[in-house]
Design a protein around this motif. Sequence first.
Motif, PDB file in Angstrom:
ATOM      1  N   GLN A  47       8.186  -1.353  12.147  1.00 13.30           N
ATOM      2  CA  GLN A  47       8.105  -1.372  10.690  1.00 13.30           C
ATOM      3  C   GLN A  47       6.700  -1.051  10.204  1.00 13.30           C
ATOM      4  O   GLN A  47       6.520  -0.368   9.190  1.00 13.30           O
ATOM      5  CB  GLN A  47       8.554  -2.740  10.176  1.00 13.30           C
ATOM      6  N   SER A  48       5.685  -1.533  10.929  1.00 17.47           N
ATOM      7  CA  SER A  48       4.299  -1.235  10.538  1.00 17.47           C
ATOM      8  C   SER A  48       4.047   0.271  10.568  1.00 17.47           C
ATOM      9  O   SER A  48       3.469   0.843   9.628  1.00 17.47           O
ATOM     10  CB  SER A  48       3.332  -1.954  11.489  1.00 17.47           C
ATOM     11  N   TYR A  49       4.496   0.915  11.645  1.00 23.92           N
ATOM     12  CA  TYR A  49       4.286   2.369  11.741  1.00 23.92           C
ATOM     13  C   TYR A  49       5.160   3.127  10.748  1.00 23.92           C
ATOM     14  O   TYR A  49       4.780   4.222  10.296  1.00 23.92           O
ATOM     15  CB  TYR A  49       4.581   2.830  13.167  1.00 23.92           C
ATOM     16  N   SER A  50       6.324   2.591  10.400  1.00 22.34           N
ATOM     17  CA  SER A  50       7.172   3.292   9.439  1.00 22.34           C
ATOM     18  C   SER A  50       6.490   3.367   8.067  1.00 22.34           C
ATOM     19  O   SER A  50       6.599   4.385   7.366  1.00 22.34           O
ATOM     20  CB  SER A  50       8.524   2.602   9.322  1.00 22.34           C
ATOM     21  N   PHE A  51       5.764   2.287   7.681  1.00 21.10           N
ATOM     22  CA  PHE A  51       5.011   2.349   6.424  1.00 21.10           C
ATOM     23  C   PHE A  51       3.909   3.397   6.491  1.00 21.10           C
ATOM     24  O   PHE A  51       3.672   4.125   5.511  1.00 21.10           O
ATOM     25  CB  PHE A  51       4.414   0.978   6.109  1.00 21.10           C
ATOM     26  N   LEU A  52       3.238   3.484   7.636  1.00 22.69           N
ATOM     27  CA  LEU A  52       2.188   4.492   7.794  1.00 22.69           C
ATOM     28  C   LEU A  52       2.773   5.901   7.741  1.00 22.69           C
ATOM     29  O   LEU A  52       2.208   6.806   7.103  1.00 22.69           O
ATOM     30  CB  LEU A  52       1.455   4.261   9.119  1.00 22.69           C
ATOM     31  N   ILE A  53       3.910   6.117   8.378  1.00 21.53           N
ATOM     32  CA  ILE A  53       4.541   7.440   8.371  1.00 21.53           C
ATOM     33  C   ILE A  53       4.971   7.818   6.957  1.00 21.53           C
ATOM     34  O   ILE A  53       4.773   8.961   6.509  1.00 21.53           O
ATOM     35  CB  ILE A  53       5.730   7.434   9.343  1.00 21.53           C
ATOM     36  N   ARG A  54       5.564   6.891   6.238  1.00 21.65           N
ATOM     37  CA  ARG A  54       5.960   7.169   4.856  1.00 21.65           C
ATOM     38  C   ARG A  54       4.754   7.491   3.989  1.00 21.65           C
ATOM     39  O   ARG A  54       4.830   8.329   3.064  1.00 21.65           O
ATOM     40  CB  ARG A  54       6.715   5.975   4.291  1.00 21.65           C
ATOM     41  N   SER A  55       3.616   6.818   4.275  1.00 23.07           N
ATOM     42  CA  SER A  55       2.411   7.122   3.498  1.00 23.07           C
ATOM     43  C   SER A  55       1.925   8.541   3.768  1.00 23.07           C
ATOM     44  O   SER A  55       1.543   9.271   2.837  1.00 23.07           O
ATOM     45  CB  SER A  55       1.313   6.106   3.841  1.00 23.07           C
ATOM     46  N   TYR A  56       1.940   8.956   5.033  1.00 20.68           N
ATOM     47  CA  TYR A  56       1.536  10.326   5.363  1.00 20.68           C
ATOM     48  C   TYR A  56       2.506  11.335   4.736  1.00 20.68           C
ATOM     49  O   TYR A  56       2.087  12.381   4.216  1.00 20.68           O
ATOM     50  CB  TYR A  56       1.513  10.518   6.880  1.00 20.68           C
ATOM     51  N   VAL A  57       3.791  11.038   4.792  1.00 20.75           N
ATOM     52  CA  VAL A  57       4.775  11.956   4.207  1.00 20.75           C
ATOM     53  C   VAL A  57       4.587  12.036   2.704  1.00 20.75           C
ATOM     54  O   VAL A  57       4.706  13.126   2.097  1.00 20.75           O
ATOM     55  CB  VAL A  57       6.195  11.504   4.577  1.00 20.75           C
ATOM     56  N   MET A 116       0.830  -1.209   0.000  1.00 24.62           N
ATOM     57  CA  MET A 116       0.000   0.000   0.000  1.00 24.62           C
ATOM     58  C   MET A 116       0.863   1.256   0.000  1.00 24.62           C
ATOM     59  O   MET A 116       0.542   2.244  -0.681  1.00 24.62           O
ATOM     60  CB  MET A 116      -0.920  -0.003   1.227  1.00 24.62           C
ATOM     61  N   CYS A 117       1.963   1.228   0.764  1.00 26.98           N
ATOM     62  CA  CYS A 117       2.841   2.393   0.807  1.00 26.98           C
ATOM     63  C   CYS A 117       3.526   2.616  -0.538  1.00 26.98           C
ATOM     64  O   CYS A 117       3.638   3.759  -1.011  1.00 26.98           O
ATOM     65  CB  CYS A 117       3.865   2.217   1.918  1.00 26.98           C
ATOM     66  N   ASP A 118       3.982   1.541  -1.172  1.00 27.38           N
ATOM     67  CA  ASP A 118       4.673   1.672  -2.459  1.00 27.38           C
ATOM     68  C   ASP A 118       3.728   2.085  -3.579  1.00 27.38           C
ATOM     69  O   ASP A 118       4.158   2.724  -4.552  1.00 27.38           O
ATOM     70  CB  ASP A 118       5.353   0.357  -2.816  1.00 27.38           C
ATOM     71  N   SER A 119       2.462   1.697  -3.478  1.00 29.15           N
ATOM     72  CA  SER A 119       1.491   2.049  -4.530  1.00 29.15           C
ATOM     73  C   SER A 119       0.796   3.379  -4.258  1.00 29.15           C
ATOM     74  O   SER A 119      -0.187   3.709  -4.936  1.00 29.15           O
ATOM     75  CB  SER A 119       0.441   0.945  -4.667  1.00 29.15           C
ATOM     76  N   ASN A 120       1.282   4.131  -3.258  1.00 33.10           N
ATOM     77  CA  ASN A 120       0.722   5.459  -2.921  1.00 33.10           C
ATOM     78  C   ASN A 120      -0.760   5.382  -2.585  1.00 33.10           C
ATOM     79  O   ASN A 120      -1.561   6.246  -2.974  1.00 33.10           O
ATOM     80  CB  ASN A 120       0.951   6.450  -4.060  1.00 33.10           C
ATOM     81  N   ALA A 121      -1.132   4.356  -1.854  1.00 29.52           N
ATOM     82  CA  ALA A 121      -2.523   4.247  -1.401  1.00 29.52           C
ATOM     83  C   ALA A 121      -2.775   5.294  -0.324  1.00 29.52           C
ATOM     84  O   ALA A 121      -1.862   5.692   0.414  1.00 29.52           O
ATOM     85  CB  ALA A 121      -2.785   2.850  -0.847  1.00 29.52           C
ATOM     86  N   PRO A 122      -3.995   5.785  -0.203  1.00 30.36           N
ATOM     87  CA  PRO A 122      -4.302   6.766   0.842  1.00 30.36           C
ATOM     88  C   PRO A 122      -3.982   6.210   2.230  1.00 30.36           C
ATOM     89  O   PRO A 122      -4.194   5.015   2.498  1.00 30.36           O
ATOM     90  CB  PRO A 122      -5.806   7.020   0.660  1.00 30.36           C
ATOM     91  N   PRO A 123      -3.466   7.039   3.120  1.00 32.39           N
ATOM     92  CA  PRO A 123      -3.103   6.553   4.459  1.00 32.39           C
ATOM     93  C   PRO A 123      -4.281   5.980   5.237  1.00 32.39           C
ATOM     94  O   PRO A 123      -4.065   5.217   6.184  1.00 32.39           O
ATOM     95  CB  PRO A 123      -2.535   7.798   5.143  1.00 32.39           C
ATOM     96  N   LYS A 124      -5.502   6.323   4.834  1.00 33.74           N
ATOM     97  CA  LYS A 124      -6.666   5.818   5.554  1.00 33.74           C
ATOM     98  C   LYS A 124      -6.699   4.294   5.550  1.00 33.74           C
ATOM     99  O   LYS A 124      -7.049   3.656   6.559  1.00 33.74           O
ATOM    100  CB  LYS A 124      -7.926   6.382   4.906  1.00 33.74           C
ATOM    101  N   PHE A 125      -6.346   3.684   4.430  1.00 29.07           N
ATOM    102  CA  PHE A 125      -6.405   2.226   4.344  1.00 29.07           C
ATOM    103  C   PHE A 125      -5.280   1.573   5.158  1.00 29.07           C
ATOM    104  O   PHE A 125      -5.464   0.492   5.715  1.00 29.07           O
ATOM    105  CB  PHE A 125      -6.338   1.811   2.880  1.00 29.07           C
ATOM    106  N   LEU A 126      -4.129   2.250   5.241  1.00 26.43           N
ATOM    107  CA  LEU A 126      -3.085   1.733   6.124  1.00 26.43           C
ATOM    108  C   LEU A 126      -3.505   1.828   7.580  1.00 26.43           C
ATOM    109  O   LEU A 126      -3.204   0.933   8.391  1.00 26.43           O
ATOM    110  CB  LEU A 126      -1.774   2.499   5.906  1.00 26.43           C
ATOM    111  N   GLU A 127      -4.222   2.899   7.918  1.00 26.90           N
ATOM    112  CA  GLU A 127      -4.751   3.009   9.276  1.00 26.90           C
ATOM    113  C   GLU A 127      -5.744   1.886   9.570  1.00 26.90           C
ATOM    114  O   GLU A 127      -5.762   1.329  10.683  1.00 26.90           O
ATOM    115  CB  GLU A 127      -5.423   4.375   9.458  1.00 26.90           C
ATOM    116  N   ASP A 128      -6.561   1.533   8.581  1.00 25.81           N
ATOM    117  CA  ASP A 128      -7.533   0.452   8.787  1.00 25.81           C
ATOM    118  C   ASP A 128      -6.829  -0.885   9.045  1.00 25.81           C
ATOM    119  O   ASP A 128      -7.260  -1.671   9.903  1.00 25.81           O
ATOM    120  CB  ASP A 128      -8.445   0.327   7.564  1.00 25.81           C
TER     121      ASP A 128
END
Length: 560
Positions: A447-457, A394-406
């Motif tokens: 690592q899970s939170y690092s993907f979420l942070i990268r998505s927000y950034v 999800m992070c690599d495909s630039n998915a909205p952070p909302k789905f990573l939060e889910d």
Amino acid sequence: MMHSFVRRVALARPSLPSIPLCPSVYLSCRHMSREMKYAPRRQTRTNDRTERHRQTRTPPPRSKPPQRVSAMDQAYFPPFLDKTLPEAHRPAPEVLQSRDKTQEMKRVTVLLRQRGTSLEAAERAVSAAREKGIINVQIYSAYIHLLGSHRLFDDVQKAYNRMRHTDGIQPDAKLHSIMAALYLKDGRLAAAEAMLGDMRKAGHKPEKKLYAAFIDAYGRSQKLHEMKNIINEMKVNNVALDVGVYNSIINAYAGSTFIEKARSLVEEMRSNNVAPDVITYSTLIHHISKAGDLKGALELMQTMKNEGLKPDAYTYTHLIQAFLRYEGPEYALRIFSSMKEEGAAPTLVTYTQLAHGLVRAERPYQATQIVRSMHDDLTVMPSLDTYNDVLSDMCDSNAPPKFLEDVITLMRTPRPAREGIANPYPDASGDLEEYVQGQELVFPDVQSYSFLIRSYVGMSMPVEAMEALARMRRDGLTPNLFCYQPVVDALCRANRASDAMLLIESAAGSGVPLDARIGRPVLEALVQAGYRARATLLLSTLKRAGVEMHQDVVNRVLGK
């Protein structure tokens, strides 16, 4: 008849002098009347005398006859009975010694074959057997098999060499098979072929299981000529090809792009009265769909159903992977729906492959629904890596952070209690770390939170990224440099160098190892914004943290 009649008359009239009877009948009646009168008294006196005799007389001890043991049973007779036997029936000393050795060999062999035997106990048992001189090929076979089950292939080779060269023991057919199978398991095909050659020289015929292992190894190595030789040898040795061997051959030909040859083997199976099973069709469907012939794969699945075979989860998973690759996620979702309608339980691979395919097809919402279904399915046990792989896609495909939060919320949500396992935190409250050990909850890590942070950034949302960092600390996790770096860069790009400076100071205070890459953009942003004093203070903080900045950056901060 006469006697019974006279007896009834005597009982009715004991004294019969006036009855006009013949002399013989009269005398019989008198005699029986006398017996009926005095017999009870005599019997009573006899019973009393016998009872008094029993009370005063001590019976002599009964002597048992000597127990006889045949010569065949002497070798298996329990040792504690030897002393109870007469001298003439006791086993000979050489028989006792041979029997003790045989029992000790059996005891060591049973210990090595017993499930749960540790390697240390096995090594001690084998060493003791060698010292006592009772080591044999059966003990070595069990010991080598135990080492192979722990994948200690070097120790297996050492034990085999010690048996051959030090102890001078020749391997039997079983040990040859074990060594060849372990060589194949270790990927040493040449050594397995050499062991098979030694087995043939010794006159030992391989078992069907070993033939199947060689066929599978040759198929994976795409050595079809050698595989044909093994099949011919099986036919010469009258070893029937069963469905497992045919499945290995079909997998070898289909994996080597000989699809038609693999199809023809199914007809050969039927002609040899070997019925294809689910694995046969699943193997064909996998290779046919992988080659892009989706229509042929669906037709083969229909043939499978017409023969009364039910496709399993692996069959559907192969089709889902192929449709995701060639047709798109819509057809893959249809296959997944029909899979659940047919009653085939999806596996963890089914869920993950479908979720990854939907994420790559830019359908994060449907991917999240698949992850939710996987989370609620008690027949699978997703691990932390399973969720992190989805978050990474999800992070690599630039998915909205909302789905990573889910997805992270699902990780923090306890799964429904399985049968026999109570859910101690039904409302997701309490000690979550303790519940992680119960394997019912996969807690997100750094690592899970690092993907979420990268998505927000990536979405230019530095404030939300900072909130994710704060959430990590509340969860007891320590952010690392890879968590701070993207947030600091995003804050600098958003002209918030002061917040970036505070973030670096917080990281340094938490003991996070820093480097020059995280400090340089903040120092340059502070100098450019005119905050030279703050830049000097940050430079001192970085120096105390052991970070050596480039001299050009230091001169720019100091105004030189």
